[in-house]
Design an enzyme around this catalytic site. Sequence first.
Site, mmCIF file in Angstrom:
data_model
loop_
_atom_site.group_PDB
_atom_site.id
_atom_site.type_symbol
_atom_site.label_atom_id
_atom_site.label_comp_id
_atom_site.label_asym_id
_atom_site.label_seq_id
_atom_site.Cartn_x
_atom_site.Cartn_y
_atom_site.Cartn_z
ATOM 1 C CB CYS A 182 -9.457 4.909 -8.718
ATOM 2 S SG CYS A 182 -10.070 4.323 -7.143
ATOM 3 C CG HIS A 234 -6.454 7.644 -8.304
ATOM 4 N ND1 HIS A 234 -7.446 8.333 -7.634
ATOM 5 C CD2 HIS A 234 -6.394 6.409 -7.728
ATOM 6 C CE1 HIS A 234 -7.958 7.557 -6.704
ATOM 7 N NE2 HIS A 234 -7.340 6.386 -6.738
ATOM 8 C CG ASN A 278 -8.420 6.423 -3.301
ATOM 9 O OD1 ASN A 278 -9.171 6.974 -4.096
ATOM 10 N ND2 ASN A 278 -7.832 5.264 -3.554
HETATM 11 N N1 COA Z 1 -2.762 0.737 11.054
HETATM 12 C C1 COA Z 1 -1.804 -0.022 11.650
HETATM 13 N N2 COA Z 1 -1.363 -1.178 11.123
HETATM 14 C C2 COA Z 1 -1.907 -1.569 9.964
HETATM 15 C C3 COA Z 1 -2.924 -0.841 9.299
HETATM 16 C C4 COA Z 1 -3.338 0.366 9.912
HETATM 17 N N3 COA Z 1 -4.291 1.151 9.368
HETATM 18 N N4 COA Z 1 -3.269 -1.487 8.175
HETATM 19 C C5 COA Z 1 -2.512 -2.598 8.108
HETATM 20 N N5 COA Z 1 -1.707 -2.648 9.194
HETATM 21 C C6 COA Z 1 -0.713 -3.685 9.539
HETATM 22 C C7 COA Z 1 -1.073 -5.032 8.947
HETATM 23 O O1 COA Z 1 -1.989 -5.712 9.788
HETATM 24 C C8 COA Z 1 0.266 -5.699 8.907
HETATM 25 O O2 COA Z 1 0.586 -6.169 10.186
HETATM 26 P P1 COA Z 1 1.368 -7.559 10.381
HETATM 27 O O3 COA Z 1 2.689 -7.358 9.690
HETATM 28 O O4 COA Z 1 1.459 -7.681 11.868
HETATM 29 O O5 COA Z 1 0.493 -8.571 9.709
HETATM 30 C C9 COA Z 1 1.231 -4.544 8.597
HETATM 31 O O6 COA Z 1 0.529 -3.337 8.945
HETATM 32 C C10 COA Z 1 1.639 -4.456 7.158
HETATM 33 O O7 COA Z 1 0.482 -4.586 6.366
HETATM 34 P P2 COA Z 1 0.546 -4.491 4.810
HETATM 35 O O8 COA Z 1 -0.849 -4.650 4.271
HETATM 36 O O9 COA Z 1 1.611 -5.391 4.280
HETATM 37 O O10 COA Z 1 1.031 -2.977 4.631
HETATM 38 P P3 COA Z 1 1.472 -2.221 3.371
HETATM 39 O O11 COA Z 1 2.814 -1.658 3.569
HETATM 40 O O12 COA Z 1 1.236 -2.994 2.095
HETATM 41 O O13 COA Z 1 0.443 -0.996 3.371
HETATM 42 C C11 COA Z 1 -1.516 -0.238 2.235
HETATM 43 C C12 COA Z 1 -0.940 -1.224 3.236
HETATM 44 C C13 COA Z 1 -3.006 -0.550 2.080
HETATM 45 C C14 COA Z 1 -1.344 1.175 2.777
HETATM 46 C C15 COA Z 1 -0.765 -0.369 0.872
HETATM 47 O O14 COA Z 1 -0.641 -1.715 0.518
HETATM 48 C C16 COA Z 1 -1.452 0.378 -0.232
HETATM 49 O O15 COA Z 1 -1.592 1.580 -0.182
HETATM 50 N N6 COA Z 1 -1.886 -0.327 -1.280
HETATM 51 C C17 COA Z 1 -2.586 0.309 -2.393
HETATM 52 C C18 COA Z 1 -4.005 0.525 -1.991
HETATM 53 C C19 COA Z 1 -4.711 1.476 -2.898
HETATM 54 O O16 COA Z 1 -4.178 2.490 -3.267
HETATM 55 N N7 COA Z 1 -5.954 1.132 -3.233
HETATM 56 C C20 COA Z 1 -6.782 1.934 -4.054
HETATM 57 C C21 COA Z 1 -6.331 1.863 -5.455
HETATM 58 S S1 COA Z 1 -7.313 2.860 -6.470
#
Ligand code: COA
Length: 333
Positions: free
Chosen positions: A118, A257, A287
């Site tokens: 990215c 980004h 993204n």
């Molecule tokens: N819908 C509903 N629930 C979801 C879900 C979805 N699409 N994805 C994850 N969950 C749930 C998980 O299973 C977890 O449940 P649990 O607490 O029962 O285990 C809960 O939501 C929290 O998950 P978590 O992964 O801790 O959430 P988060 O707040 O970290 O958000 C992202 C997840 C991926 C949105 C976030 O971490 C993020 O954006 N990270 C950066 C990713 C990124 O930008 N990548 C590209 C970089 S170039």
Amino acid sequence: MKKQIQAVKVLGTGSYLPQKVVTNDELSQTLDTSDEWIYSHTGIRSRHFAAPSESSSVVGAKAARLALESAGVKPGDIDLVLCATSTPDYGNFPSTASLIQAALGCQKAAAFDLAAACSGFVYALEVARSFIACRDEAKVLVIGAEVLTRSVDWTERNVSILFGDGAGAVVLGTCTEEDAPASRSILGSDGTGYEFIYREGGLKREPPTSKVWPVPYMQMQGRAVFNFAVRKLDEVISKLCADEGIAPASLRRIYAHQANARILEAVARRMKIPYEMFYTNLETTGNTSSASVAIILDEAVRKGELKDGDQIALAGFGAGLTWAGILMRWPYL
Ligand code: COA
């Protein structure tokens, strides 16, 4: 008489988003998710899906044609086609850039791909700027092109909901303006974080004996990537501004980004700048990896909100881990 110095300039921009739009509500019909969860955690409401006939070279060529048109440059005048992509048409070769070069008819151009995930488009701008700086005169087509919706597992909700398809492009060339401002850049990588976000499909391991290869879906540790992104974006933009002797708040805009609105909000809080300084379109694109900065630049130009002389920062971060930033006075690189 003052010596005329050759400066590098953005001559034109273009972008392309595939026609098919998929909303969070549509995703929630097949995935255990909801519009409320996705929007509250990411700021994304919908994303574009490439048609079956649209690969990275196809969407990239569409964006590139528009960039050439807006620059008033003919394909035959391009010296280098540089494509940043994480989803090349072929595994390793030929490069997606070579396919775009052929599709556009840039007969005299060299062509190669750049893999910095990215951060790819911002990396590619700096590589292209250096390429031009080593020549008397050159024109470079820089493209970010992705079909990321093909690289994620649509049966699981953690990663897939974040990504979309699209492409953006710029044409870079030279000018000899006495007071053309110089840009600053930062490119970085920390390979020790490679496992935070990766996709197999290369030759790290012996190939399977069967002729059918497993589909290598993207793997990601979301929280670790989130924390890295917030810290690095702050570091990169703050350092570029400090080296220039300006406060980040004095920038006209930041074109970063488009991964997650919550990442950009956290960066704004950390840097004590208004969130509105970040240009955003991720609500309707998701993204698009190495395409995202190229797409928002083109959008901003076409809306008339990015004007000559504006002091702006471009920033990317992603797998590798990698990061990149450029501080520039539009359209001088
Ligand atoms: N819908 C509903 N629930 C979801 C879900 C979805 N699409 N994805 C994850 N969950 C749930 C998980 O299973 C977890 O449940 P649990 O607490 O029962 O285990 C809960 O939501 C929290 O998950 P978590 O992964 O801790 O959430 P988060 O707040 O970290 O958000 C992202 C997840 C991926 C949105 C976030 O971490 C993020 O954006 N990270 C950066 C990713 C990124 O930008 N990548 C590209 C970089 S170039």
